[in-house]
Design a protein around this motif. Structure first.
Motif, PDB file in Angstrom:
ATOM      1  N   THR A  68       0.831  -1.204   0.000  1.00  0.00           N
ATOM      2  CA  THR A  68       0.000   0.000   0.000  1.00  0.00           C
ATOM      3  C   THR A  68       0.865   1.252   0.000  1.00  0.00           C
ATOM      4  OG1 THR A  68      -1.799  -1.133   1.168  1.00  0.00           O
ATOM      5  CG2 THR A  68      -1.803   1.270   1.232  1.00  0.00           C
ATOM      6  N   ALA A  69       1.936   1.241   0.799  1.00  0.00           N
ATOM      7  CA  ALA A  69       2.850   2.383   0.839  1.00  0.00           C
ATOM      8  C   ALA A  69       3.525   2.597  -0.505  1.00  0.00           C
ATOM      9  CB  ALA A  69       3.895   2.170   1.931  1.00  0.00           C
ATOM     10  N   VAL A  70       3.853   1.506  -1.190  1.00  0.00           N
ATOM     11  CA  VAL A  70       4.445   1.595  -2.524  1.00  0.00           C
ATOM     12  C   VAL A  70       3.460   2.250  -3.491  1.00  0.00           C
ATOM     13  CG1 VAL A  70       5.114   0.199  -4.529  1.00  0.00           C
ATOM     14  CG2 VAL A  70       6.105  -0.285  -2.288  1.00  0.00           C
ATOM     15  N   SER A 118      -1.489  -2.309 -12.813  1.00  0.00           N
ATOM     16  CA  SER A 118      -2.040  -3.542 -13.392  1.00  0.00           C
ATOM     17  C   SER A 118      -2.225  -4.604 -12.312  1.00  0.00           C
ATOM     18  CB  SER A 118      -1.111  -4.070 -14.486  1.00  0.00           C
ATOM     19  OG  SER A 118      -0.996  -3.151 -15.553  1.00  0.00           O
ATOM     20  N   ILE A 119      -1.240  -4.721 -11.446  1.00  0.00           N
ATOM     21  CA  ILE A 119      -1.306  -5.690 -10.351  1.00  0.00           C
ATOM     22  C   ILE A 119      -2.440  -5.346  -9.394  1.00  0.00           C
ATOM     23  CG2 ILE A 119      -0.079  -6.511  -8.289  1.00  0.00           C
ATOM     24  CD1 ILE A 119       2.531  -6.083 -10.038  1.00  0.00           C
ATOM     25  N   GLU A 120      -2.586  -4.073  -9.085  1.00  0.00           N
ATOM     26  CA  GLU A 120      -3.644  -3.669  -8.166  1.00  0.00           C
ATOM     27  C   GLU A 120      -5.024  -3.896  -8.779  1.00  0.00           C
ATOM     28  OE1 GLU A 120      -5.331  -1.826  -4.586  1.00  0.00           O
ATOM     29  OE2 GLU A 120      -3.826  -3.306  -5.200  1.00  0.00           O
ATOM     30  N   ASN A 121      -5.136  -3.780 -10.086  1.00  0.00           N
ATOM     31  CA  ASN A 121      -6.411  -4.081 -10.736  1.00  0.00           C
ATOM     32  C   ASN A 121      -6.741  -5.565 -10.646  1.00  0.00           C
ATOM     33  OD1 ASN A 121      -8.001  -1.876 -12.231  1.00  0.00           O
ATOM     34  ND2 ASN A 121      -5.877  -1.314 -12.615  1.00  0.00           N
ATOM     35  N   ILE A 122      -5.721  -6.420 -10.698  1.00  0.00           N
ATOM     36  CA  ILE A 122      -5.942  -7.853 -10.506  1.00  0.00           C
ATOM     37  C   ILE A 122      -6.546  -8.102  -9.128  1.00  0.00           C
ATOM     38  CG2 ILE A 122      -4.778 -10.080 -10.191  1.00  0.00           C
ATOM     39  CD1 ILE A 122      -2.780  -9.163 -12.344  1.00  0.00           C
ATOM     40  N   HIS A 123      -6.122  -7.302  -8.153  1.00  0.00           N
ATOM     41  CA  HIS A 123      -6.634  -7.432  -6.787  1.00  0.00           C
ATOM     42  C   HIS A 123      -7.839  -6.519  -6.541  1.00  0.00           C
ATOM     43  CE1 HIS A 123      -3.390 -10.028  -5.291  1.00  0.00           C
ATOM     44  NE2 HIS A 123      -2.616  -9.374  -6.133  1.00  0.00           N
ATOM     45  N   GLU A 124      -8.444  -6.043  -7.638  1.00  0.00           N
ATOM     46  CA  GLU A 124      -9.686  -5.259  -7.585  1.00  0.00           C
ATOM     47  C   GLU A 124      -9.569  -4.021  -6.703  1.00  0.00           C
ATOM     48  OE1 GLU A 124     -12.753  -8.044  -6.506  1.00  0.00           O
ATOM     49  OE2 GLU A 124     -12.696  -9.026  -8.472  1.00  0.00           O
ATOM     50  N   ALA A 125      -8.384  -3.410  -6.726  1.00  0.00           N
ATOM     51  CA  ALA A 125      -8.125  -2.141  -6.035  1.00  0.00           C
ATOM     52  C   ALA A 125      -8.357  -2.216  -4.527  1.00  0.00           C
ATOM     53  CB  ALA A 125      -8.961  -1.013  -6.638  1.00  0.00           C
ATOM     54  N   GLU A 126      -8.184  -3.380  -3.949  1.00  0.00           N
ATOM     55  CA  GLU A 126      -8.468  -3.527  -2.520  1.00  0.00           C
ATOM     56  C   GLU A 126      -7.514  -2.700  -1.650  1.00  0.00           C
ATOM     57  OE1 GLU A 126      -6.798  -7.358  -0.659  1.00  0.00           O
ATOM     58  OE2 GLU A 126      -7.329  -8.011  -2.680  1.00  0.00           O
ATOM     59  N   HIS A 127      -6.263  -2.549  -2.081  1.00  0.00           N
ATOM     60  CA  HIS A 127      -5.312  -1.776  -1.285  1.00  0.00           C
ATOM     61  C   HIS A 127      -5.584  -0.281  -1.418  1.00  0.00           C
ATOM     62  CE1 HIS A 127      -3.332  -5.646  -2.242  1.00  0.00           C
ATOM     63  NE2 HIS A 127      -2.940  -5.574  -0.986  1.00  0.00           N
ATOM     64  N   ALA A 129      -8.502   1.051  -2.118  1.00  0.00           N
ATOM     65  CA  ALA A 129      -9.768   1.323  -1.430  1.00  0.00           C
ATOM     66  C   ALA A 129      -9.572   1.444   0.076  1.00  0.00           C
ATOM     67  CB  ALA A 129     -10.775   0.223  -1.741  1.00  0.00           C
ATOM     68  N   ALA A 130      -8.591   0.711   0.607  1.00  0.00           N
ATOM     69  CA  ALA A 130      -8.360   0.708   2.054  1.00  0.00           C
ATOM     70  C   ALA A 130      -7.410   1.809   2.497  1.00  0.00           C
ATOM     71  CB  ALA A 130      -7.812  -0.650   2.493  1.00  0.00           C
ATOM     72  N   GLY A 135      -7.275   7.746  -0.796  1.00  0.00           N
ATOM     73  CA  GLY A 135      -8.644   8.226  -0.821  1.00  0.00           C
ATOM     74  C   GLY A 135      -8.721   9.744  -0.827  1.00  0.00           C
ATOM     75  N   LYS A 136      -7.716  10.385  -0.243  1.00  0.00           N
ATOM     76  CA  LYS A 136      -7.680  11.845  -0.177  1.00  0.00           C
ATOM     77  C   LYS A 136      -6.825  12.453  -1.279  1.00  0.00           C
ATOM     78  CE  LYS A 136      -8.142  11.770   4.886  1.00  0.00           C
ATOM     79  NZ  LYS A 136      -7.463  12.080   6.177  1.00  0.00           N
ATOM     80  N   LEU A 137      -6.114  11.587  -2.010  1.00  0.00           N
ATOM     81  CA  LEU A 137      -5.182  12.073  -3.024  1.00  0.00           C
ATOM     82  C   LEU A 137      -5.915  12.275  -4.344  1.00  0.00           C
ATOM     83  CD1 LEU A 137      -2.120  12.699  -3.220  1.00  0.00           C
ATOM     84  CD2 LEU A 137      -1.806  10.401  -4.142  1.00  0.00           C
TER      85      LEU A 137
END
Length: 221
Positions: A68-70, A118-127, A129-130, A135-137
């Motif tokens: 998430t930090a990355v 691309s990787i985050e889309n595979i994980h359906e943006a769960e990181h 979203a959390a 969320g503020k950016l």
């Protein structure tokens, strides 16, 4: 502001915590982009940064928080570039072309960003979203596009009633595809989308495509 330092390491060297975290994020970005979220190993990241798994967990909390930090840092780079974009002195056509070029240049220069998204889309943006940070950016580009569109319509240069987010998606789609699909596109069509001798061709094509859409005569629609 007081700088927090991590404990002394072998050899008596004390390293600044901010520098250590930045180095961990640099290597983690490469490792996640290379191996994906599931394939990346914190042990490998620790070995490449000459730190320890325990220290990485101390700073970031775990693999999920590190990823998430990355993502947060990767998105902050493009958001900062958008924030610094100066198009107020340009006419609407030149301004929207400059914004498209910014996205083109950034995506080309940051292939790891493309892989991470691309990787985050595979994980359906769960990181994403959390993440409270992401969320503020908000994207400064959206407000810039909105102002340019309003100016272009007011002057009669732009005829299309286009939503700023839709236009942002249009620009990003081309820039993202060019980098993300370079290898598959090349294998299928024998053309390298990021070949140096074709760079200006594609950069100009993006701008031309966007301007043509915004200035098209739709009176016959």
């Amino acid at each position: 502001m007081t700088t927090v330092e991590e404990p002394a390491r072998p050899g008596g060297r004390i390293r600044d915590a901010a520098r250590t975290k930045a180095e961990i994020l640099d290597v983690a970005t490469q490792e996640f982009a290379r191996a994906g979220y599931m394939g990346a190993r914190v042990d490998e990241i620790a070995a490449r940064t000459r730190t320890t798994k325990r220290m990485i967990y101390y700073y970031f909390g775990g693999k999920e928080q590190l990823f998430t930090a990355v993502l947060e840092r990767a998105y902050s780079v493009i958001r900062q570039a958008e924030q610094e974009l100066d198009v107020e002195h340009l006419d609407p056509v030149a301004a929207i072309r400059r914004l498209a070029e910014l996205t083109f240049d950034h995506h080309e220069a940051h292939p790891d960003f493309i892989r991470l998204v691309s990787i985050e889309n595979i994980h359906e943006a769960e990181h994403i979203a959390a993440s409270e940070v992401l969320g503020k950016l908000s994207s400064p580009a959206i407000e810039v596009i909105r102002r340019i569109l309003e100016s272009g319509r007011a002057s009669g240069l732009f005829t299309a009633d286009v939503d700023a987010v839709d236009l942002h998606a249009m620009i990003s789609s081309f820039c993202f595809f060019r980098v993300a699909n370079r290898h598959t596109f090349g294998a299928l069509f024998g053309r390298d989308l990021v070949a140096a001798d074709q760079r200006e061709h594609y950069r100009n094509m993006l701008g031309d495509m966007v301007i043509a859409y915004l200035t098209a005569d739709r009176s016959a629609d």
